[in-house]
Motif scaffolding. Sequence first.
Motif, PDB file in Angstrom:
ATOM      1  N   LYS A   9      -6.781 -30.940  88.856  1.00 13.73           N
ATOM      2  CA  LYS A   9      -7.386 -32.274  88.917  1.00 13.73           C
ATOM      3  C   LYS A   9      -6.554 -33.210  89.789  1.00 13.73           C
ATOM      4  O   LYS A   9      -5.351 -33.361  89.586  1.00 13.73           O
ATOM      5  N   ILE A  10      -7.214 -33.820  90.754  1.00 13.27           N
ATOM      6  CA  ILE A  10      -6.596 -34.848  91.576  1.00 13.27           C
ATOM      7  C   ILE A  10      -7.470 -36.101  91.500  1.00 13.27           C
ATOM      8  O   ILE A  10      -8.655 -36.026  91.204  1.00 13.27           O
ATOM      9  N   LEU A  11      -6.855 -37.237  91.771  1.00 15.31           N
ATOM     10  CA  LEU A  11      -7.546 -38.512  91.685  1.00 15.31           C
ATOM     11  C   LEU A  11      -7.190 -39.338  92.911  1.00 15.31           C
ATOM     12  O   LEU A  11      -6.025 -39.375  93.320  1.00 15.31           O
ATOM     13  N   LYS A  12      -8.195 -39.977  93.489  1.00 18.36           N
ATOM     14  CA  LYS A  12      -7.909 -40.894  94.590  1.00 18.36           C
ATOM     15  C   LYS A  12      -7.054 -42.028  94.055  1.00 18.36           C
ATOM     16  O   LYS A  12      -7.335 -42.584  92.997  1.00 18.36           O
ATOM     17  N   ALA A  13      -6.013 -42.364  94.775  1.00 16.70           N
ATOM     18  CA  ALA A  13      -5.116 -43.434  94.339  1.00 16.70           C
ATOM     19  C   ALA A  13      -5.864 -44.752  94.169  1.00 16.70           C
ATOM     20  O   ALA A  13      -5.556 -45.536  93.276  1.00 16.70           O
ATOM     21  N   SER A  14      -6.876 -44.975  94.967  1.00 19.99           N
ATOM     22  CA  SER A  14      -7.649 -46.218  94.882  1.00 19.99           C
ATOM     23  C   SER A  14      -8.474 -46.300  93.591  1.00 19.99           C
ATOM     24  O   SER A  14      -8.904 -47.387  93.213  1.00 19.99           O
ATOM     25  N   GLU A  15      -8.689 -45.165  92.914  1.00 20.84           N
ATOM     26  CA  GLU A  15      -9.462 -45.137  91.670  1.00 20.84           C
ATOM     27  C   GLU A  15      -8.575 -45.281  90.424  1.00 20.84           C
ATOM     28  O   GLU A  15      -9.084 -45.436  89.321  1.00 20.84           O
ATOM     29  N   LEU A  16      -7.270 -45.236  90.606  1.00 18.79           N
ATOM     30  CA  LEU A  16      -6.339 -45.338  89.479  1.00 18.79           C
ATOM     31  C   LEU A  16      -6.291 -46.761  88.940  1.00 18.79           C
ATOM     32  O   LEU A  16      -6.100 -47.712  89.689  1.00 18.79           O
ATOM     33  N   VAL A  17      -6.486 -46.888  87.623  1.00 18.42           N
ATOM     34  CA  VAL A  17      -6.424 -48.199  86.978  1.00 18.42           C
ATOM     35  C   VAL A  17      -5.137 -48.327  86.166  1.00 18.42           C
ATOM     36  O   VAL A  17      -4.415 -49.302  86.286  1.00 18.42           O
ATOM     37  N   ALA A  18      -4.844 -47.305  85.322  1.00 18.26           N
ATOM     38  CA  ALA A  18      -3.669 -47.385  84.453  1.00 18.26           C
ATOM     39  C   ALA A  18      -3.228 -46.002  84.009  1.00 18.26           C
ATOM     40  O   ALA A  18      -4.023 -45.068  83.957  1.00 18.26           O
ATOM     41  N   ILE A  19      -1.941 -45.912  83.657  1.00 17.75           N
ATOM     42  CA  ILE A  19      -1.351 -44.694  83.098  1.00 17.75           C
ATOM     43  C   ILE A  19      -0.630 -45.092  81.820  1.00 17.75           C
ATOM     44  O   ILE A  19       0.171 -46.030  81.832  1.00 17.75           O
ATOM     45  N   PHE A  20      -0.918 -44.389  80.718  1.00 25.06           N
ATOM     46  CA  PHE A  20      -0.308 -44.701  79.431  1.00 25.06           C
ATOM     47  C   PHE A  20       0.412 -43.490  78.865  1.00 25.06           C
ATOM     48  O   PHE A  20      -0.036 -42.356  79.019  1.00 25.06           O
ATOM     49  N   ASP A  21       1.512 -43.749  78.195  1.00 28.58           N
ATOM     50  CA  ASP A  21       2.293 -42.730  77.501  1.00 28.58           C
ATOM     51  C   ASP A  21       1.699 -42.550  76.110  1.00 28.58           C
ATOM     52  O   ASP A  21       1.653 -43.493  75.324  1.00 28.58           O
ATOM     53  N   LEU A  22       1.236 -41.345  75.804  1.00 30.16           N
ATOM     54  CA  LEU A  22       0.602 -41.098  74.507  1.00 30.16           C
ATOM     55  C   LEU A  22       1.586 -41.037  73.350  1.00 30.16           C
ATOM     56  O   LEU A  22       1.171 -41.052  72.199  1.00 30.16           O
ATOM     57  N   ILE A  67       0.937 -33.880  81.967  1.00 31.63           N
ATOM     58  CA  ILE A  67       2.077 -34.371  82.737  1.00 31.63           C
ATOM     59  C   ILE A  67       2.522 -35.710  82.153  1.00 31.63           C
ATOM     60  O   ILE A  67       1.690 -36.549  81.799  1.00 31.63           O
ATOM     61  N   SER A  68       3.817 -35.915  82.064  1.00 32.54           N
ATOM     62  CA  SER A  68       4.338 -37.142  81.463  1.00 32.54           C
ATOM     63  C   SER A  68       3.933 -38.371  82.275  1.00 32.54           C
ATOM     64  O   SER A  68       3.737 -38.299  83.497  1.00 32.54           O
ATOM     65  N   SER A  69       3.818 -39.478  81.587  1.00 35.79           N
ATOM     66  CA  SER A  69       3.450 -40.728  82.256  1.00 35.79           C
ATOM     67  C   SER A  69       4.516 -41.121  83.283  1.00 35.79           C
ATOM     68  O   SER A  69       4.180 -41.664  84.341  1.00 35.79           O
ATOM     69  N   ALA A  70       5.774 -40.838  83.000  1.00 34.45           N
ATOM     70  CA  ALA A  70       6.854 -41.170  83.941  1.00 34.45           C
ATOM     71  C   ALA A  70       6.666 -40.429  85.263  1.00 34.45           C
ATOM     72  O   ALA A  70       6.807 -41.016  86.345  1.00 34.45           O
ATOM     73  N   THR A  71       6.328 -39.156  85.185  1.00 35.81           N
ATOM     74  CA  THR A  71       6.106 -38.368  86.400  1.00 35.81           C
ATOM     75  C   THR A  71       4.895 -38.876  87.162  1.00 35.81           C
ATOM     76  O   THR A  71       4.927 -39.026  88.387  1.00 35.81           O
ATOM     77  N   LEU A  72       3.823 -39.166  86.451  1.00 32.73           N
ATOM     78  CA  LEU A  72       2.611 -39.678  87.106  1.00 32.73           C
ATOM     79  C   LEU A  72       2.869 -41.038  87.752  1.00 32.73           C
ATOM     80  O   LEU A  72       2.383 -41.302  88.851  1.00 32.73           O
ATOM     81  N   LYS A  73       3.635 -41.874  87.085  1.00 30.74           N
ATOM     82  CA  LYS A  73       3.946 -43.185  87.650  1.00 30.74           C
ATOM     83  C   LYS A  73       4.796 -43.041  88.912  1.00 30.74           C
ATOM     84  O   LYS A  73       4.604 -43.777  89.887  1.00 30.74           O
TER      85      LYS A  73
END
Length: 81
Positions: A9-22, A67-73
């Motif tokens: 799964k990949i996501l366009k950066a322009s479509e990213l709204v938020a990343i949360f740590d569960l 994948i951890s939120s830190a890595t995604l951020k």
Amino acid sequence: MFIHLGGDKILKASELVAIFDLSIDKSFVVLEPFINHFTLLNRVERISKEKPKSLIISTTKIYYSPISSATLKKRANYLHV
């Protein structure tokens, strides 16, 4: 630019709204009504069978990622530099 969310799964950066740590329970409690709404619309995707570590909100969908939120951020910040 694109951000790899895990699996295939990949996501366009322009479509990213938020990343949360569960692992932070307070985030999930606040987001629960929002997640429930997207679930009813069939717009929630679990990327892997692994335990999810992060929740990604895009303009059209919610993703649970192993994948951890830190890595995604870091990946997201790398695109904006």
